[in-house]
Structures are given as structure tokens and as C-alpha cells.
Scaffold this motif. Structure first.
Motif, PDB file in Angstrom:
ATOM      1  N   MET A  16       0.845  -1.291  -0.172  1.00  0.00           N
ATOM      2  CA  MET A  16       0.056   0.037   0.118  1.00  0.00           C
ATOM      3  C   MET A  16       0.707   1.342   0.111  1.00  0.00           C
ATOM      4  O   MET A  16       0.602   2.461  -0.706  1.00  0.00           O
ATOM      5  CB  MET A  16      -0.909   0.040   1.142  1.00  0.00           C
ATOM      6  N   PHE A  24      -4.409   6.387  -0.824  1.00  0.00           N
ATOM      7  CA  PHE A  24      -4.294   5.144  -0.541  1.00  0.00           C
ATOM      8  C   PHE A  24      -2.952   4.806  -0.127  1.00  0.00           C
ATOM      9  O   PHE A  24      -3.006   4.228   1.038  1.00  0.00           O
ATOM     10  CB  PHE A  24      -4.605   4.135  -1.841  1.00  0.00           C
ATOM     11  N   SER A  25      -1.833   5.401  -0.356  1.00  0.00           N
ATOM     12  CA  SER A  25      -0.571   4.961   0.193  1.00  0.00           C
ATOM     13  C   SER A  25      -0.442   5.577   1.728  1.00  0.00           C
ATOM     14  O   SER A  25       0.272   4.882   2.465  1.00  0.00           O
ATOM     15  CB  SER A  25       0.513   5.798  -0.782  1.00  0.00           C
ATOM     16  N   MET A  27      -2.829   5.274   3.624  1.00  0.00           N
ATOM     17  CA  MET A  27      -3.878   4.511   4.344  1.00  0.00           C
ATOM     18  C   MET A  27      -5.050   5.062   4.932  1.00  0.00           C
ATOM     19  O   MET A  27      -5.515   4.837   5.990  1.00  0.00           O
ATOM     20  CB  MET A  27      -3.208   3.332   5.443  1.00  0.00           C
ATOM     21  N   ALA A  33      -3.548  -3.643   0.558  1.00  0.00           N
ATOM     22  CA  ALA A  33      -2.383  -3.694  -0.610  1.00  0.00           C
ATOM     23  C   ALA A  33      -3.063  -3.642  -1.886  1.00  0.00           C
ATOM     24  O   ALA A  33      -4.364  -3.507  -2.116  1.00  0.00           O
ATOM     25  CB  ALA A  33      -1.598  -4.993  -0.327  1.00  0.00           C
ATOM     26  N   ALA A  34      -2.425  -3.365  -2.959  1.00  0.00           N
ATOM     27  CA  ALA A  34      -2.783  -3.233  -4.320  1.00  0.00           C
ATOM     28  C   ALA A  34      -2.303  -4.448  -5.238  1.00  0.00           C
ATOM     29  O   ALA A  34      -1.062  -5.144  -4.813  1.00  0.00           O
ATOM     30  CB  ALA A  34      -2.441  -1.810  -4.884  1.00  0.00           C
ATOM     31  N   PRO A 120      -6.050  -0.704  -5.672  1.00  0.00           N
ATOM     32  CA  PRO A 120      -6.051  -1.026  -3.912  1.00  0.00           C
ATOM     33  C   PRO A 120      -7.158  -1.979  -3.792  1.00  0.00           C
ATOM     34  O   PRO A 120      -8.263  -1.753  -4.010  1.00  0.00           O
ATOM     35  CB  PRO A 120      -6.056   0.236  -3.466  1.00  0.00           C
ATOM     36  N   VAL A 122      -8.637  -2.633  -0.050  1.00  0.00           N
ATOM     37  CA  VAL A 122      -8.554  -1.736   1.356  1.00  0.00           C
ATOM     38  C   VAL A 122      -9.663  -2.504   2.364  1.00  0.00           C
ATOM     39  O   VAL A 122     -10.735  -2.748   1.894  1.00  0.00           O
ATOM     40  CB  VAL A 122      -8.892  -0.339   1.069  1.00  0.00           C
TER      41      VAL A 122
END
Length: 151
Positions: A16, A24-25, A27, A33-34, A120, A122
């Protein structure tokens, strides 16, 4: 509570923190994770059993029934495509089983428009340290174990 989340698409695993999107990075939506999917015509499958809470062409949120939701976001900024390249197979409120087809995705539409295919996955409502990658990367196959949630 343990939840094993399957990969919704086949492709390369991306932590991520390495997703090229700050929301997204960092969180902000949640941990996970993607997957950078292999290009082409893809069948996106349900990462877990549950109830579809919200479906849009570029993303599906599934309530796993234990206070958490699993968001599958297909590509980055692909909401700008207004559904082009996506054929949604489920609707809000529908019960789904793990591995059930959710969306048919023609990735060439996103690629031709310059959008990233990075997708992603999530876990909404999970603690940041509760989610780990269980796939034995660097690649994962759709329908195979991908993430593990221990909460």
C-alpha cells in the motif's frame, strides 16, 4: 477474528505504501495492498463473502459481516471514465460469495486514457497493523489468498 481476503484480479503485488496515490498510500481509507493487474479483459472476483454495500463501475465495497468492509478499487482515477470499460455484474444489497464475478474490466480503456491499472484492496474498519499480505508474491492469482486480517 480472522479474515482471509482473496485476490480480486491476477497481477503483481504492490504494498500500500507504494501505491501512486497519496490517499491510498497513506492508508487514509484503510490498510491493505494493491495489485497491478495483467492487462486485458479481466473478470474481477469477490475478495470475500458478504453483502455489496456500494458498487460503482470502478469499485465495489463488500461488507464482510464482521464490522469491516473490503473495498476493491479498480485502477486509479478511473472514476473519470464514467463506467467505460467496466461491465458491473452485481448490485447494491446483493449477497456474494468469495470468488463470485463482480465486474468485467476491459483494462485497455483505462490504459488508452492514461490511467494507472494499480488496484488497491482496502480493509475498511481494520486496524492498520491487523492486515498482512499472505500471497507468496511477487504475483498473485485471482481467487487465491491475498490478505490476512487478524483483529
Amino acid at each position: 477474528m480472522t479474515l482471509v481476503i482473496a485476490a480480486p484480479v491476477s497481477g503483481e503485488i504492490i504494498p500500500m505504501r507504494d501505491v501512486p496515490d497519496p490517499v491510498f498510500s497513506a492508508m487514509m481509507v484503510g490498510p491493505g495492498a494493491a495489485i497491478a493487474p495483467f492487462p486485458g479483459g479481466l473478470t474481477v472476483v469477490a475478495p470475500c463473502a458478504g453483502t455489496v454495500r456500494k458498487v460503482q463501475a470502478h469499485g465495489v465495497l463488500i461488507d464482510s459481516g464482521d464490522g469491516m468492509g473490503v473495498l476493491v478499487h479498480l485502477g486509479l482515477d478511473t472514476c473519470e471514465l464514467d463506467g467505460e470499460g467496466f461491465d458491473v455484474l452485481v448490485k447494491d444489497g446483493q449477497e456474494v460469495t468469495q470468488g463470485q464475478p463482480l465486474v468485467l474490466w476491459n483494462t485497455s480503456v483505462a490504459t488508452e486514457e492514461g490511467y494507472s491499472l494499480c488496484s488497491p484492496i482496502v480493509v475498511v474498519g481494520a486496524d492498520k497493523n491487523a492486515v498482512s499480505i499472505v500471497a507468496e508474491g511477487p504475483k498473485v492469482e485471482a481467487g487465491k489468498p491475498f490478505l490476512h486480517v487478524e483483529q
